[in-house]
Design a protein around this motif. Structure first.
Motif, PDB file in Angstrom:
ATOM      1  N   ASN A   1       4.004   1.700  -1.004  1.00 15.73           N
ATOM      2  CA  ASN A   1       4.637   1.904  -2.389  1.00 15.73           C
ATOM      3  C   ASN A   1       3.684   2.334  -3.401  1.00 15.73           C
ATOM      4  O   ASN A   1       4.054   3.262  -4.019  1.00 15.73           O
ATOM      5  CB  ASN A   1       5.378   0.596  -2.704  1.00 15.73           C
ATOM      6  N   LEU A   2       2.440   1.690  -3.488  1.00 11.56           N
ATOM      7  CA  LEU A   2       1.703   2.107  -4.467  1.00 11.56           C
ATOM      8  C   LEU A   2       1.065   3.708  -4.334  1.00 11.56           C
ATOM      9  O   LEU A   2       1.236   4.396  -5.341  1.00 11.56           O
ATOM     10  CB  LEU A   2       0.365   1.038  -4.616  1.00 11.56           C
ATOM     11  N   ALA A   3       0.954   3.990  -3.289  1.00 13.73           N
ATOM     12  CA  ALA A   3       0.175   5.091  -2.954  1.00 13.73           C
ATOM     13  C   ALA A   3       1.280   6.197  -3.202  1.00 13.73           C
ATOM     14  O   ALA A   3       1.160   7.339  -3.369  1.00 13.73           O
ATOM     15  CB  ALA A   3      -0.201   5.444  -1.609  1.00 13.73           C
TER      16      ALA A   3
ATOM     17  N   TYR B   1       4.253   8.322   2.570  1.00 14.93           N
ATOM     18  CA  TYR B   1       3.996   6.890   2.210  1.00 14.93           C
ATOM     19  C   TYR B   1       5.323   6.131   2.155  1.00 14.93           C
ATOM     20  O   TYR B   1       5.076   4.861   2.424  1.00 14.93           O
ATOM     21  CB  TYR B   1       3.434   6.861   0.762  1.00 14.93           C
TER      22      TYR B   1
ATOM     23  N   ALA C   1      -4.480   2.878  -4.639  1.00 14.80           N
ATOM     24  CA  ALA C   1      -3.906   2.715  -3.459  1.00 14.80           C
ATOM     25  C   ALA C   1      -4.313   3.911  -2.744  1.00 14.80           C
ATOM     26  O   ALA C   1      -4.172   4.074  -1.462  1.00 14.80           O
ATOM     27  CB  ALA C   1      -2.533   2.602  -3.429  1.00 14.80           C
ATOM     28  N   ARG C   2      -4.315   5.122  -3.349  1.00 11.57           N
ATOM     29  CA  ARG C   2      -4.547   6.336  -2.708  1.00 11.57           C
ATOM     30  C   ARG C   2      -6.130   6.724  -2.560  1.00 11.57           C
ATOM     31  O   ARG C   2      -6.454   7.727  -1.787  1.00 11.57           O
ATOM     32  CB  ARG C   2      -3.964   7.579  -3.797  1.00 11.57           C
TER      33      ARG C   2
ATOM     34  N   PHE D   1       3.726   6.352  -5.425  1.00 16.20           N
ATOM     35  CA  PHE D   1       3.904   6.615  -6.968  1.00 16.20           C
ATOM     36  C   PHE D   1       3.360   7.906  -7.331  1.00 16.20           C
ATOM     37  O   PHE D   1       4.428   8.523  -8.112  1.00 16.20           O
ATOM     38  CB  PHE D   1       2.977   5.482  -7.953  1.00 16.20           C
ATOM     39  N   GLY D   2       2.266   8.278  -7.256  1.00 18.66           N
ATOM     40  CA  GLY D   2       1.768   9.693  -7.656  1.00 18.66           C
ATOM     41  C   GLY D   2       2.038  10.821  -7.071  1.00 18.66           C
ATOM     42  O   GLY D   2       1.564  11.858  -7.412  1.00 18.66           O
TER      43      GLY D   2
ATOM     44  N   LEU E   1       0.864  -1.269   0.023  1.00 18.36           N
ATOM     45  CA  LEU E   1      -0.034   0.192   0.132  1.00 18.36           C
ATOM     46  C   LEU E   1       0.879   1.308  -0.217  1.00 18.36           C
ATOM     47  O   LEU E   1       0.592   2.219  -0.915  1.00 18.36           O
ATOM     48  CB  LEU E   1      -0.778  -0.249   1.224  1.00 18.36           C
TER      49      LEU E   1
ATOM     50  N   ALA F   1       0.775  -0.524 -12.661  1.00 17.82           N
ATOM     51  CA  ALA F   1       1.395  -0.086 -11.569  1.00 17.82           C
ATOM     52  C   ALA F   1       0.951   1.461 -11.285  1.00 17.82           C
ATOM     53  O   ALA F   1       0.199   1.612  -9.899  1.00 17.82           O
ATOM     54  CB  ALA F   1       3.164   0.149 -11.495  1.00 17.82           C
ATOM     55  N   ARG F   2       0.876   2.288 -12.074  1.00 21.81           N
ATOM     56  CA  ARG F   2       0.234   3.536 -12.032  1.00 21.81           C
ATOM     57  C   ARG F   2      -1.136   3.568 -11.546  1.00 21.81           C
ATOM     58  O   ARG F   2      -1.781   4.182 -10.652  1.00 21.81           O
ATOM     59  CB  ARG F   2       0.333   4.564 -13.322  1.00 21.81           C
TER      60      ARG F   2
ATOM     61  N   LEU G   1      -2.917   0.971 -10.111  1.00 18.71           N
ATOM     62  CA  LEU G   1      -2.686   0.354  -8.748  1.00 18.71           C
ATOM     63  C   LEU G   1      -2.321   1.554  -7.871  1.00 18.71           C
ATOM     64  O   LEU G   1      -2.943   1.788  -6.813  1.00 18.71           O
ATOM     65  CB  LEU G   1      -1.551  -0.528  -8.460  1.00 18.71           C
ATOM     66  N   GLY G   2      -1.304   2.229  -8.148  1.00 15.12           N
ATOM     67  CA  GLY G   2      -0.930   3.470  -7.474  1.00 15.12           C
ATOM     68  C   GLY G   2      -2.106   4.304  -7.050  1.00 15.12           C
ATOM     69  O   GLY G   2      -2.541   5.027  -5.786  1.00 15.12           O
TER      70      GLY G   2
END
Lengths: 455, 545
Positions: free
Chosen positions: A277-279, A292, B515-516, A281-282, A275, B508-509, B511-512
């Protein structure tokens, strides 16, 4: 029963410094409160000295509730060192603030609670330590009295209140079915207790500790507080309470070894690291990104906790990783404090504008990834070893995949550093020095890992 | 002194080594004094000293490894000295011919060393004779090949002709106390081994006899003084090899020493004339001996000694060898015929040098070049004393060879008379037949070129072509193939892999972003989510417990 107060000398030093700071703050003129951080720092340094001396003596049990062993030594030294760094980091920012003395005293009290978290081997003391570690941190989060700070403090408090109440319920349940609150008693008591009651009590107890550790499902506060609170406080709450929380989790797991511990914690660890790592990303805000990142690091740290009692590698892995994590996280936050920017674009050209700061950030971020020769690399290697040795190869695979994925967002921060600088750099000597010191310590711990592990 | 741990051997001086060392030192001193008079540079003297040092190691080595080291350094130095004037392409090519020929024969010595380790478990020269068959024969074969090559015996003689392109002092040293002498020395040293095999001693004897006879004829046909002397060296060394094979070790060694004095003397005289008159052609040297008294007289003594005219040195030592080989009439006949030929070619040289011609006044020769000639001439004259009965006994004791019966008086008389008659006849006839085969050294170099060198080059070219076309072609073909495959992979596979990577990145993006989603910022949602997750964890804990 051992009731020698000298065995708790580091904690007493911190307490004395906090009380002295509070008293001094009451009587010193509002504009001349510089002795307070000095007193607090002195107390921390004295505590570090006592903790270092205690680390050379054999382990013992004090007041039937405090274990003085290797976990305690590492917890004490890491917490005291990190708190000292935060006090130094914050000292410049709150200089002349009307509530300067309260700021430092709250930090010290929270740190004291954190040490007790890691030291206690009794559920009741654990609850007291939880409260002592949490309540000053809520106040610190809202210290700025601004809108984001207030919101962050409120969310922090509400999450802490819910999960703390759950934890109290869990403690009640466990002490009921286990006929006691001391870990050695619980070890015997829980073995014959109804499994469903034990499971419910265990999860409820974990709720509070996972909240302090910043791991799922108690992680919701982490991004909001990290972004909303003052940077130094953000550095504190994402670093120090975790140390005590992981120590407490590991101690509980290793000393009571309830059924299903490894499976439960492994699931939580995998969920947390994925969770986080994925969160991350952006994220374009470096503080949210770091928040995160701390969640994902908490996931890695839960791996040796899950392996508690299953392999001899678990304890050195946890202790080394937690110290390495504290150093690296403080370094990264020190860079954020020194640079004074929260957006990724603000870091363009940092390596040319301020080579020392840029280099420290690169070292810390590569350290988070687990690049040799940084300290986290050693911690991660030990963590993988513990997972494999504890027959949880799937967990090691999940951690490895997450490590690879995490390279993406750390590089997103590193790449702009090499661009052309946009404007003149900001001068923040103290924070820069602290960041450089953290980066150097990270490298030193990585290179001298053999010696550090042998000691 | 031990050189290789675990392999006894090293350097030692015994009678034979001592004789050769003294000879080497004396000739070296004379030659270097002469060369100093010609004004050579430091490189020349350095190479000469290394050359002599290598010979010294060769004659004092008691094991094959050290002997081989001296042997090889000597060969390399001969190359450097023959090609001393490196700006002249012909001289360098001559050096190459000489070096490659001796080097090819040296392979025998390497093989012998290997066989010695395998067969005799010792590299000591003394132990070689004691090794078992077939190792003993193999060792002997290797040693004989390398010795015949170094000593320019048949069929390797031609390299000595090419070696004449080197400076005269080099020839003087190379033809007397080093290089060609080394082969004869080695055969004398390992005579017990040759005798033990049976066939090797006979082979060596007849190789020496054949060389003495055939190269004698070759010498007789030469029109160039240095070529004549070179061929005569082959012939004279042939006598020594004959002696080494037939067991006339005392005579062979005495011949080696006396010949060293004679031949270095003659080459130095030739060097004087070459330096002063600028030629070594016999017809151009007419009367040269009359134009400087010391040089002329020295040359006369040397040439008469070479002819075997009594009472000069080679007359005695050659008879000692022939007496040692006296068992076989055929051998004796060949030996006497070779003696006659040696008298004839020496007379040819004398005739050319002393023929009275009109004109051509006296010339001056530096003292440094004259001085060495006198003691060498003296030695050439009197070293025959080594064959006198009382001296000969002491000589044999020094060398440690068994007492042999000295040549009978009839032998001395016969060879002396033959030599004198031949010289007289040549002087009287004044015309010598010069058959083309002899003039061109039996076309040995051409034969080797045709039989060995050209096929070797042809094979090398063929192999190079094979390497270029087949081996290189395969490599290039492989490279082209890999490029083609890479191109294929780039078009067909890379695209798909790239697509896969991009898909992973997109996933992955996604999923990212997912995840948020839980991070709504609203506390009641946090509460609900935390409660759900904790409930799920309770289920997990119950199931796991």
């Amino acid at each position: 029963m051992n009731e020698n107060p000298a065995d708790l000398a580091p904690e007493l030093c911190v307490l004395a410094a906090a009380v002295a700071g509070l008293m001094a703050g009451m009587f010193l003129p509002r504009r001349r409160q510089w002795p307070v951080p000095a007193v607090c720092s002195a107390g921390l340094v004295a505590g570090l000295a006592f903790a270092g001396a205690a680390a050379t003596r054999p382990g013992l049990m004090a007041f039937d509730a405090f274990s003085v062993d290797a976990i305690t030594h590492v917890t004490r030294i890491t917490v005291l060192g990190s708190t000292l760094a935060v006090v130094l980091l914050a000292a410049g920012r709150v200089r002349g603030h009307p509530r300067e003395s309260e700021h430092h005293v709250l930090i010290l009290l929270s740190a004291l609670g954190t040490i007790m978290l890691g030291t206690s081997s009794d559920l009741l003391v654990l609850v007291a330590a939880y409260l002592l570690a949490s309540i000053p941190a809520y106040a610190l989060a809202g210290f700025g009295k601004d809108a984001p700070g207030t919101e962050a403090a409120l969310k922090y408090y509400l999450m802490g209140a819910l999960l703390g109440v759950l934890m109290l319920g869990g403690v009640t349940l466990l002490s009921g079915v286990g006929r006691g609150t001391a870990y050695p008693v619980l070890r015997a008591g829980l073995a014959g207790a109804p499994p469903a009651a034990v499971a419910a009590g265990l999860v409820a107890l974990l709720a509070g500790l996972l909240f302090k550790a910043g791991a799922a499902p108690g992680h919701y506060w982490v991004p909001d507080v990290t972004e909303g609170a003052p940077p130094a406080v953000a550095a504190f709450v994402t670093t120090v309470p975790k140390i005590g929380a992981f120590a407490a989790l590991y101690r509980f797991g290793a000393e009571t070894s309830p059924d299903g511990w490894a499976a439960l914690l492994a699931v939580v660890a995998a969920a947390t690291m994925t969770l986080g790592n994925l969160a991350a990303f952006g994220q374009d805000n470096v503080r949210r990104l770091l928040a995160y990142s701390t969640v994902s690091q908490a996931g890695y740290l839960l791996v040796p906790v899950a392996m508690a009692g299953r392999t001899d590698l678990a304890r050195p892995a946890l202790l080394y990783f937690v110290a390495a994590y504290a150093v690296t996280n403080l370094g990264a936050f020190a860079v954020v404090v020194a640079a004074g920017r929260d957006d990724l674009a603000g870091y363009a050209g940092l390596l040319r504008a301020s080579p020392l700061l840029g280099l420290s950030l690169v070292v810390c971020l590569l350290g988070f990834v687990g690049t040799p020769p940084t300290a986290v690399f050693v911690g991660k290697v030990l963590m993988f070893g513990a997972a494999l040795d504890g027959d949880h190869a799937w967990l090691a695979v999940v951690a490895a995949v997450n490590t690879v994925a995490s390279v993406f967002y750390y590089l997103r921060w590193i790449v702009p550093l090499f661009r052309r600088p946009a404007g003149p750099p900001r001068r923040a000597r103290g924070a820069t020095a602290l960041a450089a010191a953290a980066a150097l310590l990270s490298l030193a711990l990585g290179i001298a890992a053999g010696a550090a592990l042998a000691a | 002194m031990t050189f290789l741990p675990g392999w006894p051997g090293g350097l030692a001086v015994d009678g034979l080594s001592a004789v050769l060392l003294v000879t080497l030192g004396a000739v070296l001193a004379a030659v270097l004094a002469f060369a100093a008079g010609q004004g050579y540079g430091a490189r020349f003297f350095g190479l000469m000293l290394l050359f002599a040092a290598a010979m010294a190691v060769t004659v004092t080595a008691t094991d094959l490894v050290l002997l081989l080291m001296g042997w090889e350094v000597m060969g390399a130095m001969s190359y450097a000295l023959i090609g001393y004037e490196w700006w002249d392409e012909r001289r360098v090519r001559s050096a190459g011919v000489a070096f490659l020929t001796t080097r090819a024969a040296d392979m025998g010595l390497y093989a012998a060393a290997g066989f010695a380790i395998a067969g005799a478990h010792s590299l000591r020269l003394d132990d070689l004779a004691a090794s078992g068959t077939p190792w003993r024969d193999l060792i002997a074969a290797g040693l004989v090949v390398s010795a015949l090559g170094k000593s320019a015996q048949l069929p390797f003689s031609f390299w000595l002709s090419r070696a004449m392109d080197g400076p005269s002092p080099v020839s003087a040293l190379l033809h007397s106390a080093t290089m060609v002498a080394a082969g004869a020395y080695l055969l004398i040293r390992v005579h017990p081994l040759l005798a033990a095999t049976g066939w090797a001693a006979t082979l060596v004897t007849w190789a020496g006899a054949a060389t003495a006879l055939v190269l004698g004829a070759v010498a007789l046909a030469q029109r160039d003084l240095k070529q004549l002397l070179a061929a005569s060296t082959c012939a004279q060394i042939g006598f020594m090899v004959l002696g080494a094979g037939a067991g006339a070790l005392g005579g062979g060694t005495a011949h080696l020493v006396a010949h060293a004095a004679v031949k270095s003397l003659l080459f130095l005289c030739a060097g004087v004339w070459l330096g002063v008159l600028g030629t070594k052609r016999l017809d151009a040297l007419q009367g040269a001996a009359r134009r400087h008294r010391t040089v002329g007289a020295s040359f006369g003594v040397g040439a008469l000694a070479l002819a075997g005219v009594p009472p000069l040195s080679l007359w005695v030592t050659k008879d000692e060898i022939l007496a040692g080989a006296g068992g076989s009439p055929a051998l004796l006949a060949v030996g006497l015929a070779a003696s006659v030929l040696s008298a004839a070619y020496a007379a040819k040289a004398l005739l050319a040098a002393f023929r009275p011609v009109a004109g051509g006044g006296a010339f001056r020769v530096p003292l440094a070049q004259q001085a060495p000639l006198v003691p060498l001439a003296f030695a050439a004259a009197v070293l025959g004393a080594l064959g006198l009965p009382p001296v000969a006994d002491a000589w044999r004791r020094l060398l440690g060879v068994p007492d042999g019966s000295g040549p009978g008086a009839w032998m001395f008389a016969l060879s002396g008379v033959l030599a004198a008659l031949t010289v007289g006849a040549v002087m009287a006839v004044r015309r010598i037949p010069e058959p083309a085969w002899a003039l061109h050294w039996l076309w040995l170099e051409d034969a080797v070129s045709a039989v060995v060198v050209r096929p070797a080059f042809a094979a090398a070219r063929g192999l190079a072509r094979f390497d270029d076309r087949v081996v290189d072609g395969a490599v290039r073909g492989a490279a082209r193939g890999v490029q083609a495959v890479a191109g294929l992979a780039g078009r067909r596979v890379e695209f798909r892999v790239g697509g896969l990577v991009a898909a992973v990145g997109r996933a992955a993006r996604g999923l990212g972003a997912l995840a948020r989603r839980p991070q709504t910022g609203q506390v009641h949602m946090y509460y609900a989510q935390a409660a759900v997750v904790l409930a799920v964890l309770v289920v997990v804990a119950v199931l796991a417990g």
